[in-house]
Scaffold this active site. Sequence first.
Site, PDB file in Angstrom:
ATOM      1  CE1 TYR A 187      94.658  14.108 -40.875  1.00  0.00           C
ATOM      2  CE2 TYR A 187      94.252  12.350 -42.447  1.00  0.00           C
ATOM      3  CZ  TYR A 187      94.897  12.825 -41.321  1.00  0.00           C
ATOM      4  OH  TYR A 187      95.777  12.030 -40.649  1.00  0.00           O
ATOM      5  CE  LYS A 258      94.471  10.514 -38.923  1.00  0.00           C
ATOM      6  NZ  LYS A 258      93.996   9.280 -39.551  1.00  0.00           N
TER       7      LYS A 258
END
Length: 639
Positions: A187, A258
């Site tokens: 991420y 996510k």
Amino acid sequence: MLSARAAATAAAAAASPLWKRGEGGSSGSGSGCTSCREVRRRAAAVRVRAAAPRRVEAVAMESAAETEKKEEVAAAGGGVEDMATEEVPVTPWAFSVASGYTLLRDPHHNKGLAFSEKERDAHYLRGLLPPAVVSQDLQVKKIMHNLRQYSVPLQRYMAMMDLQERNERLFYKLLIDNVEELLPVVYTPTVGEACQKYGSIFRQPQGLYVSLKDKGKVLDVLRNWPERNIQVIVVTDGERILGLGDLGCQGMGIPVGKLSLYTALGGVRPSACLPITIDVGTNNEQLLNDEFYIGLRQRRATGKEYHELMEEFMSAVKQIYGEKVLIQFEDFANHNAFDLLAKYSKSHLVFNDDIQGTASVVLAGLLSSLKVVGGTLAEHTYLFLGAGEAGTGIAELIALEISKQTKAPIEECRKKVWLLDSKGLIVNSRKESLQAFKKPWAHEHEPVTTLLDAVQSIKPTVLIGTSGVGKTFTKEVIEAMASFNERPVIFSLSNPTSHSECTAEEAYNWSQGRAVFASGSPFDPVEYNGKIHVPGQSNNAYIFPGFGLGVVISGAVRVHEDMLLAASETLADQATQENFEKGSIFPPFTNIRKISARIAASVAAKAYELGLATRLPQPRDLEKYAESCMYTPVYRSYR
């Protein structure tokens, strides 16, 4: 048409050893005798009609000349499949039970060298793998060793995505066991660069793409997804990816990343997660001119066309997956983010991580910082640089928490919070020209155009950056904060690292080591005057995985602001005195699954309290129940 007898003869011939050799004993690579070719032609016709019985005779029965030509191609290529054309396709058969070569290429069941001797015999893997049998822990150790050889973060990202496509359980085991090291890889900040180059590094589709071409057929597109029991959807239209702007279809890296964290940190099953990109075009000229761009090559649709597609999408999601599927809006531009959240929050289970998730984790950081700087939330003054989704979302949650603590009206509590956008401080004299979501933050004050002037005029105790513009917390600004605050609270939240308002080193050095600092992107520890400061990371990953798990286990049908406050308060309680002494107001990520379970329990409890939960009866111990529902990536034994 072939008679039933002829069809049976052809089918029998297909199963005969003569199918693979001519009468004279020629090998399968040769053309064989004339009669064999005739049998093959007839058998091919039978197979075509069996796979597609409604095909017209002209397609099913080919001319002898065409068939003979294709047989030559098939002989060279080595199989009947090479005879396929656009007119005569082959069927992509899939087996109900994976075994052998297929099993090794099934990411949901592949274990690589961890298949036991018994499993190798039972599933026809003998000889397809080297003889060694290794443990999953050893596999993790080996991959971490390999990842550390890469000096470029994007290479690590690509290696991780490749692993996810090969061996799903090993991917999540690796991520869970090394979360602090790998979180910045899967991420922020690395995912930002991955999205910028997504077309170039694209290997295999992950997630679902809904484009303007699918208008009127969105329901059918969603039905193409193989899983039916979906619990969490993360959807983006790619218009505002992190601080990088419009990346169009290449924003898919965000929903994929996510949802990887929903599973690794929150324990939501991978099969229950669905990443989606809504492709309505892009206004990014560089992408439109990029030969490797994977999305629609057109300007971004707006207005009626855009909202009709979104309406069709939201309706289709509810129709297929029900009203208890959590839809997380991700990286939509301001003008759409607020409208979509307002429009669908009353009819769907929706959550905007940029507005609500960011607000929740920042509020947790502020509540935690009070244990260092003292005072109550209402006794502090807040100044934001940036008045977009994140800034106004955080500001509203701060005001709600102050209102909850003091019982004062929300309008009165908002006066403790000031916002500064690209045109200066948001004040009453600007109210007529402000966007609707900014108007509640217009207070009585003379116009101020620069951040330094605003700091010197308002004298905030807390400075929060959500501008997406790097290097805006200058030395003068931080020195001013330190001049009237013993412990200035400075949150530099913009992502990725290059867009951060200041670095951890700058915050500590310019405040003489007195700043209580947190950032959106990770920074290394900083030494100042012999003391090591460990900067906290105000990462949404602290909140949304546990929040999502809480929604799932309670069967909540709507998101309420009190559920966000419950998540914030629970996270704030996880930081210890040891963390504070090191300079961090957030707990380490090493214990994130335990933290997520506690957040899930708090969110679920609030959902039950508000009457929004449907999973009845309510479990007695919600934290233990949350832990029991969490996905674990250890290998399963196969029969």
